[in-house]
Design a protein around this motif. Structure first.
Motif, mmCIF file in Angstrom:
data_model
loop_
_atom_site.group_PDB
_atom_site.id
_atom_site.type_symbol
_atom_site.label_atom_id
_atom_site.label_comp_id
_atom_site.label_asym_id
_atom_site.label_seq_id
_atom_site.Cartn_x
_atom_site.Cartn_y
_atom_site.Cartn_z
ATOM 1 N N PHE A 1 41.695 38.351 29.207
ATOM 2 C CA PHE A 1 40.748 38.976 28.280
ATOM 3 C C PHE A 1 41.435 39.285 26.948
ATOM 4 N N LEU A 2 42.616 39.867 27.011
ATOM 5 C CA LEU A 2 43.335 40.230 25.792
ATOM 6 C C LEU A 2 43.746 39.005 24.980
ATOM 7 N N ARG A 3 44.217 37.987 25.644
ATOM 8 C CA ARG A 3 44.739 36.807 24.948
ATOM 9 C C ARG A 3 43.654 35.842 24.479
ATOM 10 N N ALA A 4 42.607 35.680 25.306
ATOM 11 C CA ALA A 4 41.651 34.609 25.023
ATOM 12 C C ALA A 4 40.187 35.048 25.083
ATOM 13 N N GLY A 5 39.952 36.348 25.247
ATOM 14 C CA GLY A 5 38.580 36.829 25.316
ATOM 15 C C GLY A 5 37.831 36.375 26.561
ATOM 16 N N MET A 6 38.566 35.995 27.590
ATOM 17 C CA MET A 6 37.955 35.532 28.840
ATOM 18 C C MET A 6 37.560 36.719 29.718
ATOM 19 N N HIS A 7 36.648 36.470 30.639
ATOM 20 C CA HIS A 7 36.272 37.436 31.686
ATOM 21 C C HIS A 7 35.687 38.731 31.115
ATOM 22 N N THR A 8 34.994 38.624 30.005
ATOM 23 C CA THR A 8 34.447 39.812 29.348
ATOM 24 C C THR A 8 33.562 40.624 30.279
ATOM 25 N N GLU A 9 32.722 39.959 31.067
ATOM 26 C CA GLU A 9 31.822 40.682 31.978
ATOM 27 C C GLU A 9 32.600 41.511 32.993
ATOM 28 N N TRP A 10 33.714 40.957 33.456
ATOM 29 C CA TRP A 10 34.513 41.705 34.422
ATOM 30 C C TRP A 10 35.207 42.889 33.762
ATOM 31 N N VAL A 11 35.756 42.675 32.584
ATOM 32 C CA VAL A 11 36.559 43.718 31.943
ATOM 33 C C VAL A 11 35.685 44.810 31.328
ATOM 34 N N LEU A 12 34.636 44.435 30.635
ATOM 35 C CA LEU A 12 33.809 45.423 29.932
ATOM 36 C C LEU A 12 32.606 45.885 30.725
ATOM 37 N N GLY A 13 32.254 45.159 31.762
ATOM 38 C CA GLY A 13 31.158 45.580 32.629
ATOM 39 C C GLY A 13 29.797 45.298 32.039
ATOM 40 N N GLY A 14 28.849 46.132 32.441
ATOM 41 C CA GLY A 14 27.493 45.965 31.970
ATOM 42 C C GLY A 14 26.547 45.441 33.028
ATOM 43 N N THR B 1 53.589 46.325 20.418
ATOM 44 C CA THR B 1 53.202 46.484 19.017
ATOM 45 C C THR B 1 52.036 47.460 18.953
ATOM 46 N N PRO B 2 51.799 48.060 17.795
ATOM 47 C CA PRO B 2 50.644 48.958 17.686
ATOM 48 C C PRO B 2 49.324 48.270 18.050
ATOM 49 N N LYS B 3 49.166 47.012 17.675
ATOM 50 C CA LYS B 3 47.933 46.274 17.988
ATOM 51 C C LYS B 3 47.768 46.125 19.501
ATOM 52 N N ARG B 4 48.846 45.793 20.190
ATOM 53 C CA ARG B 4 48.779 45.630 21.644
ATOM 54 C C ARG B 4 48.546 46.970 22.341
ATOM 55 N N LYS B 5 49.165 48.017 21.834
ATOM 56 C CA LYS B 5 48.939 49.351 22.409
ATOM 57 C C LYS B 5 47.479 49.752 22.285
ATOM 58 N N LYS B 6 46.884 49.470 21.147
ATOM 59 C CA LYS B 6 45.469 49.782 20.923
ATOM 60 C C LYS B 6 44.588 48.953 21.860
ATOM 61 N N ALA B 7 44.941 47.704 22.068
ATOM 62 C CA ALA B 7 44.170 46.848 22.973
ATOM 63 C C ALA B 7 44.212 47.382 24.406
ATOM 64 N N VAL B 8 45.370 47.847 24.845
ATOM 65 C CA VAL B 8 45.475 48.426 26.189
ATOM 66 C C VAL B 8 44.664 49.715 26.262
ATOM 67 N N ASP B 9 44.709 50.527 25.214
ATOM 68 C CA ASP B 9 43.886 51.742 25.168
ATOM 69 C C ASP B 9 42.408 51.394 25.337
ATOM 70 N N GLN B 10 41.970 50.331 24.671
ATOM 71 C CA GLN B 10 40.561 49.930 24.745
ATOM 72 C C GLN B 10 40.195 49.467 26.156
ATOM 73 N N ILE B 11 41.090 48.748 26.794
ATOM 74 C CA ILE B 11 40.811 48.345 28.183
ATOM 75 C C ILE B 11 40.721 49.576 29.067
ATOM 76 N N GLN B 12 41.653 50.491 28.913
ATOM 77 C CA GLN B 12 41.646 51.699 29.744
ATOM 78 C C GLN B 12 40.341 52.471 29.549
ATOM 79 N N GLN B 13 39.869 52.548 28.318
ATOM 80 C CA GLN B 13 38.632 53.271 28.021
ATOM 81 C C GLN B 13 37.386 52.552 28.529
ATOM 82 N N ALA B 14 37.508 51.263 28.849
ATOM 83 C CA ALA B 14 36.368 50.499 29.357
ATOM 84 C C ALA B 14 36.032 50.867 30.805
#
Length: 144
Positions: free
Chosen positions: A19-32, A54-67
């Motif tokens: 999901f982070l690298r290629a935007g795959m599996h959005t339904e699984w990661v973000l739900g809905g 990196t700050p960008k990667r840290k933010k991406a992990v934060d976003q996954i955790q919040q999902a």
């Protein structure tokens, strides 16, 4: 793609990385989807944090955790850790032939926490998780 199963699922780290690298599996990661109750393992978060250099990667992990809703992060109990140690030893012996012990141990831990709540592991590493499932009665595994 529609999600082929309902009920509880635990996402393996590789699904989150895809999901982070290629935007795959959005339904699984973000739900809905109302029929799927998504969980994330504390082990998967640990693995993601290790790669967040990196700050960008840290933010991406934060976003996954919040999902994932509160209470949907699966932790480890002493009995889970004990079981994982015994299972790892049964599967890999002293692990002398492995160049990486952490990856297989993390897979065992994710598998055990999924089985404890009756969840299916969603993974791109189906072969390894099916190998683990032969040692963990009731563990369900499927590809994303």
């Amino acid at each position: 793609m529609a999600l082929p199963i309902g009920g509880k699922v635990v996402l393996d780290t590789n699904v989150l990385i895809d999901f982070l690298r290629a935007g795959m599996h959005t339904e699984w990661v973000l739900g809905g989807h109302g029929t799927v109750v998504r969980f994330i393992s504390a082990i998967a978060l640990l693995e993601l944090r290790l790669g967040a250099d990196t700050p960008k990667r840290k933010k991406a992990v934060d976003q996954i955790q919040q999902a994932f809703r509160a209470g949907r992060t699966l932790g480890l109990t002493p009995s889970t850790l004990d079981h994982a140690g015994r299972l790892f030893r049964a599967m890999y012996g002293n692990a002398s032939g492995l160049s990486d012990r952490l990856g297989p141990m993390n897979d065992v831990l994710i598998a055990l926490t999924a089985r404890e709540i009756g969840a299916t592991v969603i993974t791109s590493n189906v072969l390894e998780f099916r190998r683990i499932a032969r040692k963990i009665p009731g563990l369900k595994v499927t590809a994303p």
